[in-house]
Design an enzyme around this catalytic site. Structure first.
Site: not given
Ligand code: BES
Ligand code: MN
Ligand code: ZN
Length: 500
Positions: A278, A352
């Site tokens: 990230k 997931r």
């Molecule tokens: N933990 C994150 C989601 C999240 C984002 C929680 C902002 C709280 C605040 C999750 O693991 C994630 O990174 N999801 C990705 C999924 C994508 C790679 C398909 C996302 O939402 O970008």
């Molecule tokens: Mn994530």
């Protein structure tokens, strides 16, 4: 922490808050009536003057505050406009404002007089809970609390104008534990990820109080033995070993007509994104990624106080998502034991994967109703904003049950469709499916991925990525972990028993 009820007697208190519906309080041609008239008289007309000066009309959040200078049994008087508050979430926010006043004013004892007692009575639990939570701060890492070096905590709340019923006495017993559970969930989230490791989270689960509750921690070897390959894959980039928390609540007087429930919470103690790293701005608050797990721990600790009569399993697959040298790679294929094989196309879609193993474990225990809570997708924030959780599941009736419980608890949730058509996005060339879909519909495809492991068990998924964490403080609720979900879960469990 106590909650008392008084028919119309005014108790001795540090503060009295009068909840005022919209009205012509400041109209000089219409004298104040009811209790406001009595207070105005005791205060030599000061109250009326202030009301007119501020042109107080009972609008939502509008306030008039004054010192009673020993003329009334309470030290401070605060009029708080309730506006046209209808749903519980509105009353909860009013409660937060009262909690803020109590905290700032250093009140230990507080009386609340709602001018529309019946309306407020319907939402007594979210109101009372948010008043006490107004004193919540997370400052164990500060030399001194910022707003007050020597803060006072509200201990006694008296509710005026309500009769005691079985409903109010149940709340008297449960409110303290509920507030405590939400504070615990907040603390677990607010604790830095360097301290709140999977091991520390497991220790917190083991030290949960609550009768009829047992805790088993599955360590890495146990996870390997059980074939939790998805969780293990996510965990591999971190030096912190994974843990699966398994809490079991066995009620002393079970009701055999009730389902065997599993609450599954995402327990990613830090989500760096893994090799799909990230950017800093998105990673900054990712200690919050175990908020689903924290809500499950909070709720599990409450079940005996709520005299829940069904068997409940609390399952938190916990690990860190890091890009260490042994990290899982993009393109890796993981064979899950009880579901499809998964091609990893994005290591940031880790929640997931961990949840899938938690859900399979819940199924292997014979649970016939699964509710999962997870900070799962940024897409859910895009769809519903920062304060609303997404609800997806099957069957429809179960989704409705959680929406109803959330509505009563004052937690905002909104259903999104579990569209079968979007399953195409999860098709893989090399495996049964992949772990991430396209950008559009990201909350739905995440839920569709989970569904492959849920199979035909009754299930609801709550995407709490928005409301689990507050970017900014608001009156009566500091920034950080919110404890979102705890209240809805216990409302839902009691509704199953016909007590709503
Ligand atoms: N933990 C994150 C989601 C999240 C984002 C929680 C902002 C709280 C605040 C999750 O693991 C994630 O990174 N999801 C990705 C999924 C994508 C790679 C398909 C996302 O939402 O970008
Ligand atoms: Mn994530
Ligand atoms: Zn995550």
């Amino acid at each position: 922490m106590t909650l008392a009820f008084s028919q119309n007697q005014l108790p001795q208190a540090d503060g009295l808050v009068v909840l005022c519906p919209p009205g012509e309080y400041s109209d000089p041609t219409k004298p104040l009536d009811g209790p406001l008239a009595d207070y105005d008289e005791a205060l030599d007309g000061h109250l009326g003057r202030l009301i007119r000066e501020r042109s107080f009309k009972g609008k939502k959040g509008q306030q008039v505050a004054l010192h009673t200078l020993g003329n009334l049994p309470f030290g401070r008087l605060l009029l708080l406009g309730s506006g046209k508050a209808t749903k519980a979430a509105h009353w909860l926010r009013l409660g937060e404002r009262i909690g803020e006043a109590a905290h700032k004013g250093r009140w230990q004892t507080l009386a609340v007089l709602p001018l529309l007692p019946d309306r407020a009575a319907q939402h007594l639990e979210p109101l009372a809970r948010s008043i006490f939570l107004g004193c919540y701060r997370f400052d164990r890492y500060k030399a001194q609390s910022e707003d007050d070096p020597d803060p006072v905590t509200l201990t006694d709340l008296t509710w005026i104008g309500l009769e005691e019923t079985s409903h109010t006495s149940a709340l008297q017993r449960r409110l303290g534990p509920l507030v405590y559970a939400i504070c615990l969930a907040r603390d677990l989230v607010n604790e830095p990820a360097g301290a709140m490791t999977p091991t520390a989270l497991a220790e917190a689960a083991q030290s949960l109080g609550g009768d009829h509750l047992t805790c088993e921690i599955l360590d890495k070897a146990a996870c390997e033995k059980l074939g939790m390959e998805l969780l293990l894959a996510v965990s591999r980039g971190s030096v912190e070993p994974p843990k699966v928390i398994h809490l079991t609540y066995s009620p002393p007087n079970p009701d055999p007509s009730l389902p065997k429930v599993a609450l599954v919470g995402k327990g990613i103690t830090f989500d760096s994104g893994g090799l799909s790293l990230k950017p800093s701005a998105s990673m900054k608050d990712m200690k919050c990624d175990m908020a689903g797990g924290a809500a499950v721990l909070g709720a599990m600790g409450l079940l005996s106080s709520y005299e829940v009569r069904c068997e409940v399993h609390g399952i938190v697959p916990a690990c860190e998502n890091m890009p260490g040298p042994n990290a899982y790679r993009l393109g890796d294929v993981i064979r899950s034991q009880q579901g499809p094989s998964v091609e990893v196309t994005n290591t940031d879609a880790e929640g997931r994967l961990a949840l899938a193993d938690g859900i399979s474990y819940a199924r292997s225990l014979g649970c016939d109703r699964i509710v999962d809570l997870a900070t799962l997708t940024g897409a859910c924030l895009v769809a519903l904003g920062p304060d609303v959780a997404g609800v997806l599941g099957d069957p429809e009736d179960l989704c409705r049950e959680l929406l109803t419980a959330a509505d009563r608890a004052g937690e905002e949730m909104w259903q999104l469709p579990l569209l079968d058509e979007l399953n195409d996005q999860l098709k893989s060339q090399v495996a049964d499916c992949k772990n991430a879909g396209a950008r559009y519909g990201g909350t739905i495809t995440a839920a569709l991925f989970l569904k492959k492991f849920v199979k035909d068990t009754d299930w609801v998924h709550l995407d709490i990525a928005g409301p689990a964490w507050a970017d900014k403080a608001r009156p009566g609720r500091p920034a950080g972990g919110t404890g979102f979900g705890v209240a809805t879960l216990v409302h839902w469990l009691k509704n199953l028993e016909g007590e709503g």
